[in-house]
Motif scaffolding. Structure first.
Motif, PDB file in Angstrom:
ATOM      1  N   ALA A  78       0.876  -1.106   0.123  1.00 47.18           N
ATOM      2  CA  ALA A  78      -0.022   0.012   0.121  1.00 47.18           C
ATOM      3  C   ALA A  78       0.816   1.222   0.086  1.00 47.18           C
ATOM      4  CB  ALA A  78      -0.982   0.165   1.156  1.00 47.18           C
ATOM      5  N   PRO A  79       0.457   2.159  -0.697  1.00 46.89           N
ATOM      6  CA  PRO A  79       1.154   3.704  -0.751  1.00 46.89           C
ATOM      7  C   PRO A  79       1.263   4.169   0.744  1.00 46.89           C
ATOM      8  CG  PRO A  79      -0.344   3.546  -2.533  1.00 46.89           C
ATOM      9  CD  PRO A  79      -0.446   2.355  -1.782  1.00 46.89           C
ATOM     10  N   ALA A  80       2.105   4.784   1.017  1.00 51.00           N
ATOM     11  CA  ALA A  80       2.393   5.703   2.359  1.00 51.00           C
ATOM     12  C   ALA A  80       0.861   6.182   2.909  1.00 51.00           C
ATOM     13  CB  ALA A  80       3.274   6.476   2.309  1.00 51.00           C
ATOM     14  N   ASP A  81       0.262   7.004   1.711  1.00 51.56           N
ATOM     15  CA  ASP A  81      -1.079   7.624   2.033  1.00 51.56           C
ATOM     16  C   ASP A  81      -2.338   6.875   2.499  1.00 51.56           C
ATOM     17  OD1 ASP A  81       0.535   9.700   1.001  1.00 51.56           O
ATOM     18  OD2 ASP A  81      -0.556   9.797  -0.747  1.00 51.56           O
ATOM     19  N   LEU A  82      -1.856   5.461   2.454  1.00 54.08           N
ATOM     20  CA  LEU A  82      -3.221   4.440   2.876  1.00 54.08           C
ATOM     21  C   LEU A  82      -2.930   3.995   4.225  1.00 54.08           C
ATOM     22  CD1 LEU A  82      -4.061   4.831   0.069  1.00 54.08           C
ATOM     23  CD2 LEU A  82      -4.526   2.543  -0.142  1.00 54.08           C
ATOM     24  N   GLN A  83      -1.674   4.344   4.812  1.00 50.97           N
ATOM     25  CA  GLN A  83      -1.269   3.654   6.149  1.00 50.97           C
ATOM     26  C   GLN A  83      -2.270   4.329   7.064  1.00 50.97           C
ATOM     27  OE1 GLN A  83       0.687   1.023   6.259  1.00 50.97           O
ATOM     28  NE2 GLN A  83       0.886   1.298   4.126  1.00 50.97           N
ATOM     29  N   PRO A  84      -2.470   3.506   8.277  1.00 51.61           N
ATOM     30  CA  PRO A  84      -3.409   3.899   9.383  1.00 51.61           C
ATOM     31  C   PRO A  84      -2.966   5.444   9.759  1.00 51.61           C
ATOM     32  CG  PRO A  84      -2.549   1.868   9.923  1.00 51.61           C
ATOM     33  CD  PRO A  84      -1.764   2.189   8.783  1.00 51.61           C
ATOM     34  N   ALA A 136      13.569 -13.154  13.326  1.00 55.74           N
ATOM     35  CA  ALA A 136      13.802 -11.825  14.257  1.00 55.74           C
ATOM     36  C   ALA A 136      14.241 -10.761  13.043  1.00 55.74           C
ATOM     37  CB  ALA A 136      14.891 -12.093  15.089  1.00 55.74           C
ATOM     38  N   TYR A 137      13.347 -10.055  12.737  1.00 57.44           N
ATOM     39  CA  TYR A 137      13.561  -8.983  11.613  1.00 57.44           C
ATOM     40  C   TYR A 137      12.717  -7.687  11.667  1.00 57.44           C
ATOM     41  CZ  TYR A 137       8.753 -10.351   9.477  1.00 57.44           C
ATOM     42  OH  TYR A 137       7.636 -10.627   9.465  1.00 57.44           O
ATOM     43  N   ILE A 138      13.166  -6.801  11.057  1.00 58.98           N
ATOM     44  CA  ILE A 138      12.667  -5.436  10.862  1.00 58.98           C
ATOM     45  C   ILE A 138      12.191  -5.355   9.457  1.00 58.98           C
ATOM     46  CG2 ILE A 138      13.661  -4.423  12.828  1.00 58.98           C
ATOM     47  CD1 ILE A 138      15.370  -2.879  10.565  1.00 58.98           C
ATOM     48  N   GLN A 139      11.165  -4.376   9.108  1.00 58.71           N
ATOM     49  CA  GLN A 139      10.855  -4.532   7.667  1.00 58.71           C
ATOM     50  C   GLN A 139      10.337  -2.783   7.414  1.00 58.71           C
ATOM     51  OE1 GLN A 139       7.977  -7.420   6.305  1.00 58.71           O
ATOM     52  NE2 GLN A 139       6.821  -5.797   5.270  1.00 58.71           N
ATOM     53  N   THR A 140      10.585  -2.288   6.477  1.00 52.81           N
ATOM     54  CA  THR A 140      10.441  -0.916   6.177  1.00 52.81           C
ATOM     55  C   THR A 140       8.725  -0.847   5.901  1.00 52.81           C
ATOM     56  OG1 THR A 140      10.779  -1.192   3.741  1.00 52.81           O
ATOM     57  CG2 THR A 140      12.524  -0.409   5.157  1.00 52.81           C
ATOM     58  N   LEU A 141       8.177   0.059   6.507  1.00 54.98           N
ATOM     59  CA  LEU A 141       6.863   0.455   6.122  1.00 54.98           C
ATOM     60  C   LEU A 141       6.681   1.423   5.032  1.00 54.98           C
ATOM     61  CD1 LEU A 141       5.344   0.464  10.018  1.00 54.98           C
ATOM     62  CD2 LEU A 141       4.912  -1.201   8.056  1.00 54.98           C
ATOM     63  N   PRO A 142       5.565   1.458   4.380  1.00 55.73           N
ATOM     64  CA  PRO A 142       5.325   2.286   3.145  1.00 55.73           C
ATOM     65  C   PRO A 142       5.772   3.773   3.598  1.00 55.73           C
ATOM     66  CG  PRO A 142       3.456   0.874   3.117  1.00 55.73           C
ATOM     67  CD  PRO A 142       4.353   0.557   4.526  1.00 55.73           C
ATOM     68  N   GLY A 143       5.772   4.226   4.866  1.00 57.29           N
ATOM     69  CA  GLY A 143       5.878   5.496   5.385  1.00 57.29           C
ATOM     70  C   GLY A 143       7.409   5.996   5.068  1.00 57.29           C
ATOM     71  N   THR A 144       8.448   4.726   4.877  1.00 57.53           N
ATOM     72  CA  THR A 144       9.858   5.232   5.143  1.00 57.53           C
ATOM     73  C   THR A 144      10.244   6.114   3.967  1.00 57.53           C
ATOM     74  OG1 THR A 144       9.921   2.772   5.324  1.00 57.53           O
ATOM     75  CG2 THR A 144      11.856   3.940   5.306  1.00 57.53           C
ATOM     76  N   GLY A 145       9.330   6.342   2.850  1.00 56.82           N
ATOM     77  CA  GLY A 145       9.932   7.300   1.745  1.00 56.82           C
ATOM     78  C   GLY A 145      10.406   6.300   0.638  1.00 56.82           C
ATOM     79  N   LEU A 146      10.335   5.023   0.766  1.00 60.59           N
ATOM     80  CA  LEU A 146      11.144   4.129  -0.440  1.00 60.59           C
ATOM     81  C   LEU A 146       9.703   4.196  -1.371  1.00 60.59           C
ATOM     82  CD1 LEU A 146      12.080   1.129   1.379  1.00 60.59           C
ATOM     83  CD2 LEU A 146      13.761   2.680   0.360  1.00 60.59           C
ATOM     84  N   PRO A 147      10.337   3.921  -2.645  1.00 65.70           N
ATOM     85  CA  PRO A 147       8.851   4.061  -3.770  1.00 65.70           C
ATOM     86  C   PRO A 147       7.973   2.976  -3.456  1.00 65.70           C
ATOM     87  CG  PRO A 147      11.483   3.750  -4.787  1.00 65.70           C
ATOM     88  CD  PRO A 147      11.534   3.559  -3.396  1.00 65.70           C
ATOM     89  N   THR A 148       6.715   3.436  -3.748  1.00 69.09           N
ATOM     90  CA  THR A 148       5.614   2.605  -3.427  1.00 69.09           C
ATOM     91  C   THR A 148       5.867   1.180  -4.018  1.00 69.09           C
ATOM     92  OG1 THR A 148       4.158   4.546  -3.590  1.00 69.09           O
ATOM     93  CG2 THR A 148       3.167   2.340  -3.891  1.00 69.09           C
ATOM     94  N   GLY A 149       5.448   0.128  -3.093  1.00 74.30           N
ATOM     95  CA  GLY A 149       5.621  -1.165  -3.717  1.00 74.30           C
ATOM     96  C   GLY A 149       6.975  -1.900  -3.420  1.00 74.30           C
ATOM     97  N   SER A 158      12.482  -6.282  -2.076  1.00 74.06           N
ATOM     98  CA  SER A 158      11.302  -6.636  -2.779  1.00 74.06           C
ATOM     99  C   SER A 158      10.709  -5.348  -3.300  1.00 74.06           C
ATOM    100  CB  SER A 158      10.409  -7.986  -2.111  1.00 74.06           C
ATOM    101  OG  SER A 158       9.890  -7.285  -1.158  1.00 74.06           O
ATOM    102  N   TYR A 159      10.031  -5.622  -4.445  1.00 76.22           N
ATOM    103  CA  TYR A 159       9.324  -4.663  -5.242  1.00 76.22           C
ATOM    104  C   TYR A 159       8.211  -5.182  -6.007  1.00 76.22           C
ATOM    105  CZ  TYR A 159       8.750  -0.453  -8.397  1.00 76.22           C
ATOM    106  OH  TYR A 159       8.256   0.523  -8.993  1.00 76.22           O
ATOM    107  N   VAL A 160       6.982  -4.503  -5.601  1.00 76.64           N
ATOM    108  CA  VAL A 160       5.663  -4.932  -6.348  1.00 76.64           C
ATOM    109  C   VAL A 160       5.622  -4.063  -7.481  1.00 76.64           C
ATOM    110  CG1 VAL A 160       3.329  -5.124  -6.227  1.00 76.64           C
ATOM    111  CG2 VAL A 160       4.561  -5.734  -4.149  1.00 76.64           C
ATOM    112  N   LEU A 161       5.861  -4.465  -8.545  1.00 78.47           N
ATOM    113  CA  LEU A 161       5.688  -3.659  -9.960  1.00 78.47           C
ATOM    114  C   LEU A 161       4.647  -2.960 -10.000  1.00 78.47           C
ATOM    115  CD1 LEU A 161       7.680  -6.384 -11.993  1.00 78.47           C
ATOM    116  CD2 LEU A 161       8.715  -4.089 -11.059  1.00 78.47           C
ATOM    117  N   PRO A 162       4.564  -1.863 -10.954  1.00 78.04           N
ATOM    118  CA  PRO A 162       3.143  -1.010 -11.057  1.00 78.04           C
ATOM    119  C   PRO A 162       2.405  -1.556 -12.100  1.00 78.04           C
ATOM    120  CG  PRO A 162       5.088   0.225 -11.754  1.00 78.04           C
ATOM    121  CD  PRO A 162       5.608  -1.013 -11.072  1.00 78.04           C
TER     122      PRO A 162
END
Lengths: 308, 444
Positions: A97-103, B158-171, B219-223
């Protein structure tokens, strides 16, 4: 030089493919009722997609590949919340999901956050079944809830898509006016349904029961999410012989065996209420949902079945 | 409820009394009125009291749905930030017709061996997970296992994973730490989510059940309109099929997969994967067999689900298959057979296919067939654990399981294994898998 320009052309073509020039706001709705409401509020400015369809129990689907792809392209997320989508939505949100869709973002809209939620349990224990600590998530079947949800959606669309804010506001006003008019009519009809005793399959009808003042006598599931057992059904058989029950309700996705069995033993009609709209339903479908639901209840309420 | 209302009432009555005495001629009328009011309220109050009694009785019956008293306990607000905690309890009763079980022609790690006979608990899993902040998600899964007569903690993930808020390209997302990395279908899933009580042969032989080395994966989910994802990772090289990492960077992977829906009730996904590893000592067969060299594992997977009524909760068919191909180039040594290091450059393959049919919301049946194609045996390894004797190991399995709720499942499984030539092994497994705590979400 020629190579360079062809490269640019290709990139431009690719971009055009990825985002059509007059892109509509893409709304990822978890359930078809929210996609339908999004079409009422957004009109032709939005493209609403529903992750589930009428035959599916929205609590029990998987985070399948097609949903990952849809989520990646979405501009706004519109779901029931209150734990209904807990088995799959978190994965989609984390994966693509794009960042804009996060909680916490305007693009993350959970209906249950904007209406009063029923059946919030004080004791949360799985021996009581698959209960949601957040309360009952099937909020859309109280038709009064549709109004604040339409207004909130319009407010969020205005943030996501500012140029069309005016359009959303106007469409919402028109919709709310039509809806309020309808609501008055339904509530007038509901006066005759007050206290109508019902047996339901799962607690999917809590909001309808609450809104129309119906009376839920029992559920076919002994505990939420636990399949009906012969012992429990026999218990219900006793109940329905000692007190009046007008109908046995289920959704299109609940299995029919239990309600069919009880109906054959008691003569109480087993009815499948629509529960939600078709996946790609056109505007007006939400109204039709409530029209049909009330009409089916009225019919069952009038009928004098053999068992009594 | 009743007491405060009564108190308010008397106050109101008293007030009425106080403000009205000026008009003496009305006193009588007022008294009458008050008398009447008293009457009405008394009836009303007794009515309320009986209703309260009713409610209290109902409350006893449905205590789960009534709010708890506000002072029911200490409020520790620090707990609001506790991560989701889930526990998976897992136990088995197994019966085998053969005393020993060796997979001919392969060096097999400890986790890839046949399970314990008799009553035993399997891995008990503990999972903690939560968002770290707006940019990261963290998860830890520890399995408590009994090995060599001792209870040990195995750190599965035992891992960490980036969330979409990190600023990496969507996906796109980055996962770092230790995890069940993207490789084939089952590797990413915890064993408790499997459809059979044991992992199929290629997982036992090639991955020692699962590849969860320390490392990092992008990993990257393509558009694209349909689902397509690519990715790759770099790993320490300590976990099977690598092992004995010297440089701390001994394995890498790459993958690509696509998927989609067919109509409203069918979904599918296919993928291709490669895992390259530099094994400085892949130890197997109870520390007797050592491989040193380059190993490359290719995998392809397919998963297809079909819900005949559109509602997978009601009934569903799941077809799943995976194919693995391994290329080993280095030396093998079987200390038990005293072979000394023997040069080895050959490939082998393995695959399985399985189908599961949920015919009622709580009942499922399934069948699985798995087979390995053994590599050739160099002269120096004849008679060792790596000598297949020309036999290709295979197993056939059938299972039935009962799912009371989303959180509890009991399974009965029968396996017929022929892992070495002429070594038929009939196995009966009875397994329970129960989870308590957080309502974990499972991927497709």
């Amino acid at each position: 030089m020629a190579r360079k320009s062809s490269l640019i052309a290709m990139v431009l073509l690719g971009m055009a493919f990825a985002s059509p020039a007059f892109a509509k706001i893409r709304i990822f709705a978890c359930e078809p009722e929210w996609a339908a409401l999004a079409r009422e509020v957004g009109g032709n400015r939005v493209e609403a997609f529903s992750a589930t369809h009428k035959q599916q129990d929205p609590h029990h689907i998987r985070a399948k590949p097609s949903l990952i792809a849809s989520m990646r392209h979405a501009d706004l997320l519109f779901c029931s919340g209150a734990g209904l989508e807990v088995g799959w939505l978190p994965i989609l949100l984390r994966q693509a999901a794009p960042a804009d869709l996060q909680p916490g973002q305007p693009g993350h809209f959970m209906a249950a956050d904007y209406v009063s939620v029923l059946e919030k349990p004080a004791i949360v224990d799985r021996s009581l079944g698959d209960i949601h600590p957040e309360g009952n998530p099937h909020v859309h079947l109280d038709a009064r809830n549709i109004v604040p949800l339409a207004q909130e959606l319009s407010r969020r669309l205005a943030i996501v898509d500012p140029p069309n804010a005016q359009v959303y506001a106007e469409q919402t006003d028109a919709f709310v006016r039509r809806w309020s008019h309808k609501l008055a009519g339904w509530e007038a009809r509901a006066a005759k349904l007050e206290g109508m005793p019902l047996i339901v399959h799962h607690k999917s009808w809590a909001y309808l029961v609450h809104w129309l003042g119906l009376k839920q006598v029992a559920t076919l599931e002994p505990r939420p999410g636990i399949q009906p057992t012969p012992g429990h059904l026999n218990e219900l058989l006793k109940i329905s012989r000692t007190q009046p029950v007008k109908a046995i309700l289920r959704t299109p996705y609940d299995p029919s065996e239990a309600s069919g069995w009880l109906s054959s033993k008691t003569g109480i009609p087993a009815i499948t209420l629509p529960y939600t709209v078709e996946k790609g339903a056109a505007t007006g479908a939400l109204q039709a949902l409530f029209e049909e639901t009330i009409a089916l209840l009225e019919k069952a309420n009038k009928a004098d079945h053999a068992g009594q | 409820m009743i007491r405060p209302i009564f108190g308010q009432l008397s106050a109101v009555v008293a007030m009425t009394w106080l403000v009205s005495p000026a008009f003496a001629q009305d006193t009588q009328a007022i008294r009458k009125e008050i008398e009447a009011l008293k009457q009405t309220y008394e009836t009303r109050i007794s009515e309320l009291e009986s209703r309260l009694k009713d409610v209290e009785e109902k409350k006893k019956a449905h205590s789960a749905e009534t709010p708890a008293p506000a002072s029911s306990g200490r409020s520790v607000f620090g707990n609001s930030f506790n991560p989701s905690i889930g526990v998976v309890l897992n136990g088995k009763a197994s019966s085998f017709s053969r005393g020993t079980s060796e997979i001919a022609g392969f060096g097999v790690g400890e986790e890839g061996e046949r399970g314990k006979e008799g009553l035993a608990i399997d891995e008990s899993e503990l999972n903690f997970s939560a968002n770290v902040d707006d940019k990261f998600y963290g998860s830890l899964t520890a399995a408590i296992v009994r090995e060599g007569g001792e209870d040990k903690i195995e750190l599965e993930e035992a891992y960490i994973q980036t969330l979409p808020g990190t600023g990496l390209p969507t996906g796109s997302r980055i996962k770092a730490g230790r995890a069940f990395w993207t490789l084939g279908y089952l590797n990413e899933h915890h064993a408790h989510a499997d459809d059979f009580a044991d992992r199929p042969l290629p997982y036992r032989v090639y991955l020692n059940k699962a590849f969860n080395d320390d490392g990092i994966q992008l990993s990257y989910v393509l558009p694209t309109g349909f689902y397509s994802e690519i990715g790759g990772g770099a790993f320490r090289g300590d976990d099977f099929p690598a092992g004995g990492s010297v440089s701390g960077l001994g394995a890498w992977s790459a993958f690509a997969r696509i998927g989609g829906d067919i109509g409203n009730s069918q979904s599918w996904r296919v993928g291709g994967y490669v895992l390259g590893s530099d094994a400085n000592g892949r130890i197997s067969n109870e520390d007797m067999v050592t491989f040193i060299g380059q190993s490359r594992l290719y995998a392809a997977d397919l998963r297809y689900t079909w819900a005949p009524t559109g509602n997978p909760k009601q009934s569903e068919v799941i077809l799943q298959g995976e194919y693995f191909h391994r290329d080993d180039d280095g030396t093998y040594e079987d200390a038990d057979a005293g072979t000394g290091p023997v040069a080895f450059d050959d490939d082998s393959s393995g695959w399985y296919i399985q189908g599961v049919y949920k015919f009622a919301p709580i009942w499922r049946v399934g069948a699985r067939y798995a087979r390995m194609s053994t590599p050739g045996t160099p002269a120096g390894l004849v008679g060792s654990a790596l000598d297949s004797g020309g036999h290709d190991p295979d197993t056939i399995s059938v299972m039935g399981d009962w799912t009371n709720s989303e959180f509890g499942r009991i399974r009965l499984q029968y396996n017929r294994e022929e892992l070495s030539s002429g070594a038929d092994d009939n196995q009966l497994l009875l397994q329970y898998i129960m989870s308590i705590g957080a309502h974990g979400a499972h991927a497709y």
